[in-house]
Design an enzyme around this catalytic site. Structure first.
Site, PDB file in Angstrom:
ATOM      1  N   GLN A 149       0.884  -1.136  -0.124  1.00 51.89           N
ATOM      2  CA  GLN A 149      -0.070   0.159  -0.033  1.00 51.89           C
ATOM      3  C   GLN A 149       0.837   1.139   0.077  1.00 51.89           C
ATOM      4  O   GLN A 149       0.610   2.335   0.538  1.00 51.89           O
ATOM      5  CB  GLN A 149      -0.914   0.175   1.131  1.00 51.89           C
ATOM      6  CG  GLN A 149      -2.193  -0.897   1.047  1.00 51.89           C
ATOM      7  CD  GLN A 149      -3.020  -0.474  -0.217  1.00 51.89           C
ATOM      8  OE1 GLN A 149      -3.241   0.844  -0.582  1.00 51.89           O
ATOM      9  NE2 GLN A 149      -3.890  -1.390  -0.710  1.00 51.89           N
ATOM     10  N   SER A 150       1.883   1.208  -0.439  1.00 53.15           N
ATOM     11  CA  SER A 150       2.901   2.492  -0.351  1.00 53.15           C
ATOM     12  C   SER A 150       2.536   3.578  -1.324  1.00 53.15           C
ATOM     13  O   SER A 150       2.401   3.140  -2.591  1.00 53.15           O
ATOM     14  CB  SER A 150       4.381   1.814  -0.830  1.00 53.15           C
ATOM     15  OG  SER A 150       5.083   2.788  -1.398  1.00 53.15           O
ATOM     16  N   ASN A 151       2.380   4.479  -0.823  1.00 59.21           N
ATOM     17  CA  ASN A 151       2.025   5.947  -1.557  1.00 59.21           C
ATOM     18  C   ASN A 151       3.190   6.194  -2.634  1.00 59.21           C
ATOM     19  O   ASN A 151       3.084   6.672  -3.730  1.00 59.21           O
ATOM     20  CB  ASN A 151       1.986   6.998  -0.598  1.00 59.21           C
ATOM     21  CG  ASN A 151       0.796   6.821   0.251  1.00 59.21           C
ATOM     22  OD1 ASN A 151      -0.476   6.786  -0.127  1.00 59.21           O
ATOM     23  ND2 ASN A 151       1.045   6.671   1.591  1.00 59.21           N
ATOM     24  N   ALA A 199       5.270   4.002  -3.936  1.00 57.31           N
ATOM     25  CA  ALA A 199       5.253   3.119  -5.036  1.00 57.31           C
ATOM     26  C   ALA A 199       4.283   3.806  -6.056  1.00 57.31           C
ATOM     27  O   ALA A 199       4.629   3.650  -7.440  1.00 57.31           O
ATOM     28  CB  ALA A 199       5.056   1.813  -4.502  1.00 57.31           C
TER      29      ALA A 199
END
Ligand code: PLP
Length: 328
Positions: free
Chosen positions: A74-76, A78
């Site tokens: 859920q990385s912003n 990425a």
């Protein structure tokens, strides 16, 4: 001075600084303002775009055709890296921590829509993820790609330079718009590059504000070491030497992480509700909500009734929907 490769424009313009009068009254500060880096304007916005403007320029100057980065599913960072790569016409591989992707919502949904290659590395932690990214880069070279690896959070001297510039433009805005000279600037801290960039910005253009970082992830000792390393590596990019660095480190707090990184905390969720209900502005449960909870608590404990406070909103709002179950 700026990184030799220049800047690849991704922001729509300087983000606004807006007043939060009702929120300020609730938390007991003289005035509270918000720097809207959630509105950087591209692919749902967020702080990482300021770093990516310099990272993408660096990749393009090296004629790279594939961007590899990593983080949690859920990385912003990425999501925004994938969007920036697509905008520049490049391929993108995302190396995720762990063995499962989890539900296809929020950032992961957006990564899939952009057809990023999603790679589960089975490892955790920034260093192991970076090793996994370099292994993927080797594999990519064998496929004929010219890969460019961006570390977790985009935190490297090239990326962090984006926040050196952000510091400068923030104070220019204060002057041009006649805003109060902020006594304190509060922001969430993950990999540390954003606050390191602001801190180095302060070395170049000193301002009285007390920079206060709220950790979303690392405990204070580890975070201090990491920020020390990031600042030291960044100084030469702005023409300074370690000896010029006299101001120590920003104020850091690790009391608002909650159970652990990536899991919403009750205080963070309360803070999200308070800002939404007083000002109609949304924060996220992993970074900005926890940082707001920190601000509320610090304002109560340290008596900030005479302070003009700026909350630096770093984005992350797509994750709000991923965590709906914990918020209702
Ligand atoms: C919304 C949001 N805020 C803050 C941060 C922390 O920024 P940094 O990693 O530069 O400390 C991140 C990092 O991913 C983020 O996504």
């Amino acid at each position: 001075m700026q990184p030799a490769s220049g800047k690849y424009s991704l922001l729509w313009g300087e983000t606004p600084i807006q007043p939060l009068p009702r929120f300020a009254e609730k938390i007991g500060v003289k005035s509270c303002w918000i720097k809207r880096d959630d509105l950087t304007g591209f692919a749902f916005g967020g702080n990482k775009l300021r770093k990516l403007e310099y990272l993408l320029a660096d990749a393009l100057s090296q004629k790279c055709d594939l961007i590899i980065t990593g983080g949690s599913p859920q990385s912003n960072h990425a999501r925004l890296t994938a969007a920036a790569a697509r905008r520049a016409g490049l391929d993108v591989w995302l190396c995720f921590a762990g063995n499962t992707l989890g539900q296809v919502q929020g950032n992961l949904l957006l990564d899939q829509l952009m057809d990023a290659r999603l790679i589960l590395t089975g490892v955790y932690g920034s260093e192991d993820l970076l090793t996994a990214m370099h292994e993927q880069a080797e594999a990519a070279r064998r496929e004929g790609y010219r890969p460019y690896v961006i570390p977790v959070g985009g935190s490297s001297p090239v990326g962090d330079y984006g926040y050196v510039k952000a510091w400068e433009s923030c104070w220019q805005q204060v002057r041009e718009e006649g805003l109060p000279s902020f006594d304190r600037i509060v922001l969430p801290v993950g990999s540390g590059g954003t606050i390191a960039g602001l801190w180095v910005g302060n070395q170049l253009n000193p301002a009285p504000a007390r920079l206060t970082g709220i950790s979303a992830w690392m405990e204070k000792d580890e975070l201090e070491q990491e920020i020390y390393r990031l600042i030291r590596d960044l100084l030469p990019y702005v023409g300074l030497e370690t000896a010029d660095w006299t101001e120590g480190l920003p104020e850091l707090h690790d009391d608002y992480i909650g159970r652990k990184y990536g899991v919403p905390s009750p205080d963070g969720n309360e803070a999200i509700r308070l800002l939404a209900q007083t000002e109609g502005i949304f924060t996220d449960p992993i970074y900005t909500g926890k940082a707001l909870a920190g601000l509320i608590d610090i304002a109560a404990k340290q008596d900030c009734s005479e302070e003009h406070v700026l909350f630096w909103h770093t984005g992350g709002t797509p994750a709000l929907f991923t965590h709906a179950a914990s918020m209702t």
